[in-house]
Motif scaffolding. Structure first.
Motif, mmCIF file in Angstrom:
data_model
loop_
_atom_site.group_PDB
_atom_site.id
_atom_site.type_symbol
_atom_site.label_atom_id
_atom_site.label_comp_id
_atom_site.label_asym_id
_atom_site.label_seq_id
_atom_site.Cartn_x
_atom_site.Cartn_y
_atom_site.Cartn_z
ATOM 1 N N ALA A 56 67.166 4.881 16.340
ATOM 2 C CA ALA A 56 66.292 3.991 17.116
ATOM 3 C C ALA A 56 64.910 4.610 17.331
ATOM 4 N N SER A 57 64.873 5.900 17.604
ATOM 5 C CA SER A 57 63.589 6.537 17.905
ATOM 6 C C SER A 57 62.754 6.800 16.658
ATOM 7 N N LYS A 58 63.390 7.052 15.545
ATOM 8 C CA LYS A 58 62.673 7.370 14.301
ATOM 9 C C LYS A 58 62.530 6.166 13.376
ATOM 10 N N LYS A 59 63.117 5.042 13.762
ATOM 11 C CA LYS A 59 63.082 3.835 12.928
ATOM 12 C C LYS A 59 63.570 4.144 11.513
ATOM 13 N N THR A 60 64.676 4.871 11.436
ATOM 14 C CA THR A 60 65.254 5.248 10.156
ATOM 15 C C THR A 60 66.667 4.705 10.053
ATOM 16 N N SER A 61 67.218 4.749 8.861
ATOM 17 C CA SER A 61 68.596 4.315 8.671
ATOM 18 C C SER A 61 69.280 5.260 7.684
ATOM 19 N N TYR A 62 70.586 5.177 7.635
ATOM 20 C CA TYR A 62 71.386 6.005 6.745
ATOM 21 C C TYR A 62 72.309 5.103 5.954
ATOM 22 N N LYS A 63 72.574 5.473 4.718
ATOM 23 C CA LYS A 63 73.445 4.677 3.858
ATOM 24 C C LYS A 63 74.864 4.644 4.405
ATOM 25 N N SER A 64 75.343 5.790 4.908
ATOM 26 C CA SER A 64 76.692 5.874 5.459
ATOM 27 C C SER A 64 76.644 6.584 6.806
ATOM 28 N N HIS A 65 76.911 5.855 7.863
ATOM 29 C CA HIS A 65 76.935 6.467 9.193
ATOM 30 C C HIS A 65 78.119 7.419 9.312
ATOM 31 N N TYR A 66 79.223 7.093 8.656
ATOM 32 C CA TYR A 66 80.394 7.980 8.652
ATOM 33 C C TYR A 66 80.019 9.340 8.047
ATOM 34 N N ALA A 67 79.423 9.315 6.866
ATOM 35 C CA ALA A 67 79.043 10.560 6.192
ATOM 36 C C ALA A 67 78.035 11.355 7.017
ATOM 37 N N THR A 68 77.122 10.678 7.675
ATOM 38 C CA THR A 68 76.124 11.345 8.504
ATOM 39 C C THR A 68 76.780 12.057 9.675
ATOM 40 N N ILE A 69 77.713 11.393 10.343
ATOM 41 C CA ILE A 69 78.391 12.001 11.486
ATOM 42 C C ILE A 69 79.212 13.208 11.042
ATOM 43 N N VAL A 70 79.920 13.098 9.919
ATOM 44 C CA VAL A 70 80.700 14.232 9.401
ATOM 45 C C VAL A 70 79.765 15.391 9.065
ATOM 46 N N SER A 71 78.643 15.088 8.418
ATOM 47 C CA SER A 71 77.673 16.120 8.049
ATOM 48 C C SER A 71 77.093 16.810 9.277
ATOM 49 N N TRP A 72 76.688 16.019 10.276
ATOM 50 C CA TRP A 72 76.126 16.605 11.494
ATOM 51 C C TRP A 72 77.145 17.464 12.208
ATOM 52 N N ASP A 73 78.413 17.056 12.222
ATOM 53 C CA ASP A 73 79.457 17.852 12.869
ATOM 54 C C ASP A 73 79.613 19.193 12.155
ATOM 55 N N ARG A 74 79.666 19.173 10.842
ATOM 56 C CA ARG A 74 79.790 20.429 10.070
ATOM 57 C C ARG A 74 78.592 21.333 10.299
ATOM 58 N N ARG A 75 77.406 20.757 10.274
ATOM 59 C CA ARG A 75 76.178 21.542 10.457
ATOM 60 C C ARG A 75 76.154 22.189 11.839
ATOM 61 N N LYS A 76 76.523 21.412 12.860
ATOM 62 C CA LYS A 76 76.508 21.938 14.224
ATOM 63 C C LYS A 76 77.560 23.024 14.408
ATOM 64 N N LYS A 77 78.702 22.882 13.762
ATOM 65 C CA LYS A 77 79.720 23.934 13.818
ATOM 66 C C LYS A 77 79.188 25.196 13.169
ATOM 67 N N GLY A 78 78.455 25.052 12.067
ATOM 68 C CA GLY A 78 77.838 26.194 11.400
ATOM 69 C C GLY A 78 76.797 26.847 12.269
ATOM 70 N N ASP A 79 76.006 26.047 12.994
ATOM 71 C CA ASP A 79 74.994 26.589 13.896
ATOM 72 C C ASP A 79 75.637 27.381 15.016
ATOM 73 N N ILE A 80 76.738 26.888 15.544
ATOM 74 C CA ILE A 80 77.442 27.590 16.625
ATOM 75 C C ILE A 80 77.985 28.924 16.122
ATOM 76 N N LYS A 81 78.606 28.920 14.932
ATOM 77 C CA LYS A 81 79.129 30.165 14.362
ATOM 78 C C LYS A 81 77.998 31.148 14.104
ATOM 79 N N SER A 82 76.885 30.632 13.591
ATOM 80 C CA SER A 82 75.732 31.474 13.305
ATOM 81 C C SER A 82 75.172 32.092 14.587
ATOM 82 N N ASN A 83 75.057 31.291 15.642
ATOM 83 C CA ASN A 83 74.560 31.795 16.920
ATOM 84 C C ASN A 83 75.507 32.819 17.524
ATOM 85 N N ASN A 84 76.814 32.606 17.387
ATOM 86 C CA ASN A 84 77.793 33.565 17.913
ATOM 87 C C ASN A 84 77.678 34.909 17.180
#
Length: 90
Positions: A56-84
């Protein structure tokens, strides 16, 4: 409060669920069930809201919202491991 709207006019596998504060995250019931198997319902809601707000804020869209959510979850898990690892470097 999260609003769930069902859309029967989907070419994919039948019924879609519309999620997010801005009613712009669209998942099939099957995709929603897969997400809830991969992560907690709270995590799914958190990432769904984040995706809804971002689109909504960026006026953008994604082809697959499912794939985006899975990707963001994996990335955030990687960020947490990296920060730890950074915190434990001696």
């Amino acid at each position: 409060m999260e609003k769930i709207t069902k859309d029967n006019n989907t070419k994919e596998t039948g019924v879609s669920v519309i999620l997010g504060e801005f009613n712009n995250v669209k998942l099939t019931e099957e995709e929603l069930n897969k997400l809830e198997e991969k992560m907690t319902k709270e995590r799914v809601k958190e990432l769904t809201e984040e995706l809804s707000t971002y689109m909504a804020s960026k006026k953008t869209s994604y082809k697959s919202h499912y794939a985006t959510i899975v990707s963001w979850d994996r990335r955030k898990k990687g960020d947490i491991k990296s920060n730890n690892k950074k915190l434990h470097v001696g």
